[in-house]
Scaffold this motif. Structure first.
Motif, PDB file in Angstrom:
ATOM      1  N   PHE A 191       0.901  -1.216  -0.088  1.00  0.00           N
ATOM      2  CA  PHE A 191       0.021  -0.009   0.172  1.00  0.00           C
ATOM      3  C   PHE A 191       0.977   1.323  -0.006  1.00  0.00           C
ATOM      4  CE2 PHE A 191      -2.383   3.427   2.021  1.00  0.00           C
ATOM      5  CZ  PHE A 191      -3.882   2.860   1.664  1.00  0.00           C
ATOM      6  N   SER A 213       6.003   1.554   0.982  1.00  0.00           N
ATOM      7  CA  SER A 213       4.711   0.701   0.891  1.00  0.00           C
ATOM      8  C   SER A 213       4.500  -0.145   2.241  1.00  0.00           C
ATOM      9  CB  SER A 213       4.716  -0.370  -0.183  1.00  0.00           C
ATOM     10  OG  SER A 213       4.609   0.400  -1.505  1.00  0.00           O
ATOM     11  N   TYR A 245      -8.081   3.583   0.596  1.00  0.00           N
ATOM     12  CA  TYR A 245      -7.051   4.390   0.315  1.00  0.00           C
ATOM     13  C   TYR A 245      -7.645   5.838   0.270  1.00  0.00           C
ATOM     14  CZ  TYR A 245      -3.122   6.545  -1.885  1.00  0.00           C
ATOM     15  OH  TYR A 245      -2.000   7.475  -1.845  1.00  0.00           O
ATOM     16  N   ASP A 282     -13.710   0.655  -4.344  1.00  0.00           N
ATOM     17  CA  ASP A 282     -12.217   0.026  -4.395  1.00  0.00           C
ATOM     18  C   ASP A 282     -11.623   0.429  -5.497  1.00  0.00           C
ATOM     19  OD1 ASP A 282     -10.162  -1.592  -3.250  1.00  0.00           O
ATOM     20  OD2 ASP A 282     -11.156  -3.405  -4.145  1.00  0.00           O
ATOM     21  N   SER A 330     -10.789   4.358  -5.554  1.00  0.00           N
ATOM     22  CA  SER A 330      -9.847   4.635  -4.585  1.00  0.00           C
ATOM     23  C   SER A 330      -8.415   3.936  -4.768  1.00  0.00           C
ATOM     24  CB  SER A 330     -10.385   4.374  -3.299  1.00  0.00           C
ATOM     25  OG  SER A 330     -10.518   2.979  -3.128  1.00  0.00           O
ATOM     26  N   SER A 331      -8.369   2.662  -5.135  1.00  0.00           N
ATOM     27  CA  SER A 331      -7.087   1.865  -5.121  1.00  0.00           C
ATOM     28  C   SER A 331      -6.392   2.467  -6.352  1.00  0.00           C
ATOM     29  CB  SER A 331      -7.341   0.684  -5.504  1.00  0.00           C
ATOM     30  OG  SER A 331      -7.969   0.362  -6.612  1.00  0.00           O
ATOM     31  N   GLN A 332      -6.821   2.942  -7.393  1.00  0.00           N
ATOM     32  CA  GLN A 332      -5.945   3.633  -8.316  1.00  0.00           C
ATOM     33  C   GLN A 332      -5.826   4.778  -8.407  1.00  0.00           C
ATOM     34  OE1 GLN A 332      -4.819   0.855 -10.252  1.00  0.00           O
ATOM     35  NE2 GLN A 332      -5.838   0.183  -8.588  1.00  0.00           N
ATOM     36  N   SER A 379      -4.173   5.770  -6.044  1.00  0.00           N
ATOM     37  CA  SER A 379      -2.796   5.725  -5.439  1.00  0.00           C
ATOM     38  C   SER A 379      -1.654   5.731  -6.436  1.00  0.00           C
ATOM     39  CB  SER A 379      -2.828   4.462  -4.715  1.00  0.00           C
ATOM     40  OG  SER A 379      -2.723   3.228  -5.331  1.00  0.00           O
ATOM     41  N   TRP A 405      -3.269  -2.443  -4.862  1.00  0.00           N
ATOM     42  CA  TRP A 405      -2.940  -1.255  -5.331  1.00  0.00           C
ATOM     43  C   TRP A 405      -1.765  -1.093  -6.290  1.00  0.00           C
ATOM     44  CZ3 TRP A 405      -4.462  -3.056  -0.348  1.00  0.00           C
ATOM     45  CH2 TRP A 405      -5.515  -2.532   0.098  1.00  0.00           C
ATOM     46  N   ASP A 406      -1.665  -2.180  -7.217  1.00  0.00           N
ATOM     47  CA  ASP A 406      -0.890  -1.994  -8.125  1.00  0.00           C
ATOM     48  C   ASP A 406      -1.155  -2.751  -9.413  1.00  0.00           C
ATOM     49  OD1 ASP A 406       1.232  -2.160  -9.996  1.00  0.00           O
ATOM     50  OD2 ASP A 406       2.689  -3.095  -8.435  1.00  0.00           O
ATOM     51  N   HIS A 419       1.782   0.108 -11.391  1.00  0.00           N
ATOM     52  CA  HIS A 419       0.910   1.162 -11.131  1.00  0.00           C
ATOM     53  C   HIS A 419       0.829   1.853 -12.401  1.00  0.00           C
ATOM     54  CE1 HIS A 419       2.053   0.424  -6.937  1.00  0.00           C
ATOM     55  NE2 HIS A 419       3.379   0.409  -7.141  1.00  0.00           N
TER      56      HIS A 419
END
Length: 858
Positions: A13, A24, A110, A347, A350-352, A354, A725-726, A733
């Motif tokens: 993360f 992370s 996130y 999800d 928010s996760s992307q 990041s 988160w990847d 990413h």
């Protein structure tokens, strides 16, 4: 977004600022992937000097007990996954061999992550809360090079507990050089900590920098250097409950904080890991060159280093502003996750975002935002804010519009030739002459025009629009030179694109973006009083739209009409066989000998109407017939969506497999597949395209289908085999995945025009009780509506900034409407459109922070 057991294995993360790199947080509370020294560092076990985890950098707690042995545990749960690692020695750099907490739960919403630790032998429950400030519209505070760790200790016993938390940090500056490392104690008015730097390198060297581990807590003790770097000596130190007074020689230091917790109470102990590596050295390597990247090293200064001098300066700023940074970040997170969208959609969104906090993204010295496509393990993947990849990204424009606008400004200032030819990879350092040996990317260049229109709608900045319009117009009209030389609204000329190839002849992937550029150009030109230009763009749009429906639609979807002579419109130096990258020389297709390689012909391409997807977000309506558009989307889902990939043959990179589901890039349901097609990508699955198609399906009313695609993506990224988160695609990413923000726009039916002071919401799910986060150039907040028995309440609340508004569009047939701004009644007028109801206010309203506009209707 709760992960346990085997689903914590791959979690990393990212904790860091925009353009600063990150550290992370792993799935059981360990710190991994230290990517703070201006380059990626993914599981780099081959580098004997600098692993992805600096040696012995972890946190430990000691709990004192009367008449019993003290409890000492690493503040992590049990390790999961591969125990081989590090050349056969087993994992050993993050305290893996020491006692850990037995139970772990990872909660990732996130920008906040929580690691919940419990153990029957320990009379405290521990929750690690980790974040980096993420405040939409505040790029400075969202760009702090810091990882903030809050350890919450809850006393589960009936007695007061005393203990100590120890944080270790190794000086990695200048590695692999051993000389010159400086570890020292530093103190400010409210801050105490360990400061690590070097005197081996000058302050203009890429290896120069500093790191700090600090706290605003009291009762702090610091050991700047261990006696030696043996873990056994550290453990003895904890058992003896005493930090040595004499300085050691090791590169590792420790910050210790004594604490006391009354029975059943909870305390929080904060740590700040901050860094500053001012001098950015270009880090992409030969593996990037397949996409035209340069391997020549250049050095420039990071933007964040123009704000903060060193890691201690960063720590002081973080400490002085900690309450505000935490509260405003939490306000964003709470607002976003209050949205009544499915969990997996939130999800995905928010996760992307990041990605902004990873080594994919940089801020150049003048503040310009810049991005790779993604990142390899130790180098950037495909440089230059690649126009055709970043074309998909929607999150940046709405959350940080100043950063998105800087990308457009840089493209037109540094990458464009006098005739409008844009090199789709921005050369660095800024001001370096672009390499015009590669063709411009038709999709990226046309998408850029739509982005200019988008940025203006979001901010309403007329000065910015007027300043950039002449360049944007030049970029648009360049299409008439080689792509649409006969000016009939159709791109017939050879078109480079995001599939790393040239498409020959008319197709709707490039064509829909071209039509979108014409429509966006028309709207801008008309607004600026350039009526002749506006009329010309409109005429070409209508001709191209009509021709495409008649000539490319096959009854189910749009095909490519291959023209083997399409390259001849271009000068010979741009013909593929004459271009400098040998692997992209077209050659001939073995099934269609008259064709060049890489065409898709009768294929059903998932991206085939991407321009119409953009149009939905910008309110530009249909480029092709609505009936054909909807049939096309249904066909993409029918033919390209695979619920189970167990029987699927994929010939290149594997982003989904086994019984997972995913959306293929292209299929040939009517046969006639070329022997060479789209650089062998068709069988692959790219999440950025999945989100694009999913949100477009939702816009057209195919809610169930769109949600299935989104759920399929996030089911693959569940922490067991892949990091949530990847999302990967030619690198970690990968920027294209930030298309996921369009899911929020589609499901909420969001529309906005700052120039016209209009906002709209047309929820496509949960209409009777709906809520959503929204963000525009001047502020962000929350919209909600509740409807029951033909009566309803709509509320628009600003959480940050402000919003000027004169009209709100809703998809409810309201006969009567009563409006209030705070305690003040507002006069309204109701107008009815074909699909929406418009509530118009007599005067422009200003909704300030913590204020709300309420509409009561029946």
């Amino acid at each position: 977004m709760i992960y346990t057991g085997k689903n914590v294995r791959e979690i990393a993360f990212p904790l860091g600022g925009i353009g600063t790199g990150s550290i992370s947080l792993g799935g059981w509370g360990q710190l991994r992937e230290w990517e703070i020294m201006n380059k990626p560092n993914k599981l780099n076990e081959r580098n004997k000097y600098f692993y992805d985890v600096p040696k012995h950098t972890f946190f430990t707690v000691k709990i004192k007990q009367e008449n019993k042995n003290d409890i000492i545990k690493v503040l992590q749960g049990n390790c999961e996954g591969d125990f081989i690692g590090y050349g056969g020695s087993g994992p050993m750099h993050s305290g893996e061999g020491l006692p850990h907490f037995r139970k772990t739960k990872f909660v990732g919403n996130y920008p906040f992550a929580k690691v919940i630790l419990q153990d029957v032998d320990v009379p405290v429950d521990v929750t690690l809360e980790a974040f980096n400030p993420f405040i939409p519209l505040n790029a400075k505070d969202s760009g702090i090079p810091a990882a903030i760790l809050l350890y919450h200790f809850k006393n589960t016993s009936n007695k007061t507990i005393e203990g100590t938390i120890y944080g270790n940090l190794r000086n990695i500056i200048g590695d692999p050089e051993k000389e010159g490392k400086i570890n020292k104690i530093k103190k400010s008015s409210n801050l105490t900590g360990l400061y690590l730097t070097t005197d081996k390198f000058k302050n203009d060297s890429p290896k120069y920098g500093s790191i700090a581990l600090s706290t605003i807590s009291k009762n702090v003790k610091i050991l700047p250097k261990w006696k030696d770097d043996r873990l056994s000596k550290f453990w003895q130190m904890l058992e003896l409950d005493k930090l040595p007074e004499d300085k050691g020689v090791a590169e590792i230091g420790t910050v210790a904080i004594d604490f006391k917790i009354k029975a059943k109470e909870t305390i929080a102990i904060p740590f700040f890991i901050t860094w500053c590596f001012p001098n950015f050295e270009k880090y992409w390597d030969a593996s990037s060159n397949c996409c035209g990247s340069s391997s020549v090293n250049e050095i420039w200064k990071n933007y964040y280093a123009t704000i903060w001098e060193n890691a201690w300066d960063v720590a002081k700023y973080t400490a002085d502003n900690f309450d505000r940074l935490y509260n405003e970040t939490k306000l964003f997170a709470d607002t976003l996750f209050s949205s009544t969208l499915p969990d997996y959609v939130l999800d995905a969104i928010s996760s992307q975002v990041s990605i902004l906090k990873t080594t994919t993204c940089i801020r150049l010295e003048d503040g310009t935002f810049y991005g790779f496509e993604g990142c390899h393990n130790t180098g950037g993947c495909c440089e230059g804010s690649c126009a055709h990849v970043w074309n998909y990204v929607q999150a940046v424009a709405y959350l940080f519009p100043e950063l998105q606008r800087s990308m457009r400004e840089a493209d037109y200032k540094y990458s464009m030739a006098k005739d409008g030819f844009i090199q789709f990879r921005l050369p660095l350092p800024l001001g370096k002459k672009p390499d015009f040996e590669m063709q411009p990317a038709a999709d990226g260049q046309m998408g850029g025009i739509m982005q200019v229109y988008r940025e203006w709608l979001i901010t309403g900045d007329d000065k910015w629009l007027k300043g950039i319009w002449q360049s944007a117009k030049k970029a648009l009209e360049f299409a008439w030179k080689y792509w649409d030389k006969d000016k009939d609204g159709v791109m017939e000329g050879m078109q480079h694109n995001t599939y790393d190839c040239e498409l020959y002849g008319p197709n709707t992937m490039m064509g829909s973006l071209y039509l979108g550029a014409l429509r966006a150009g028309e709207e801008i030109a008309r607004y600026l009083g350039e009526i002749d230009n506006a009329n010309e763009y409109r005429k070409l749009f209508e001709k191209g739209s009509k021709w495409t429906d008649k000539n490319l639609f096959n009854g189910e979807y749009y095909e490519q009409k291959v023209n083997p002579e399409a390259h001849k419109i271009w000068p010979k130096k741009y013909w593929p066989e004459n271009m400098k990258l040998a692997w992209r020389k077209d050659g001939k297709d073995d099934k269609f000998p008259s064709w060049p390689r890489w065409q898709y012909g009768k294929g059903c391409l998932s991206d085939q109407i991407i321009g119409q997807w953009y149009a939905e977000m910008l309110g530009l309506r249909y480029f092709y017939s609505k009936k054909n558009t909807q049939k096309t989307l249904k066909s993409i889902y029918k033919y390209n969506w695979k619920k189970d990939l167990s029987g699927h043959a994929n010939f290149l990179r594997t982003y989904a497999l086994n019984n997972e589901s995913g959306l293929l890039i292209c299929t040939w349901p009517k046969g006639e597949r070329p022997g060479y097609s789209l650089v062998d990508y068709p069988e692959e699955i790219w999440t950025g395209i999945e989100y694009q198609v999913a949100s477009h399906l939702i816009y057209e009313g195919f809610i169930k289908e769109g949600l299935k695609i989104c759920k399929g993506v996030r089911s693959r990224y569940n922490g067991e085999k892949r990091n949530p988160w990847d999302e990967i695609e030619c690198g970690h990413h990968y920027a294209r995945a930030m298309s996921s923000y369009a899911l929020l726009l589609a499901l909420s039916g969001f529309s906005y025009s700052a120039p016209q002071k209009k906002i709209g919401f047309s929820p496509r799910i949960n209409k009777s009780n709906f809520g959503t986060f929204f963000s525009v150039g001047s502020g962000w907040g929350y919209y909600k509506q509740k409807i029951k028995n033909n009566k309803g309440i709509l509320e628009l609340e600003i959480k940050y900034g402000k919003l000027k508004l004169q009209e709100i569009a809703i998809n409810i047939k309201a006969k009567k409407c009563f409006a209030k701004l705070g305690d003040k009644q507002i006069a309204t007028e109701i107008k009815y459109g074909k699909e929406k109801t418009y509530i118009i206010f007599d005067n422009v309203l200003t909704i300030d922070k913590d204020k709300s506009l309420k509409l009561y209707f029946s």
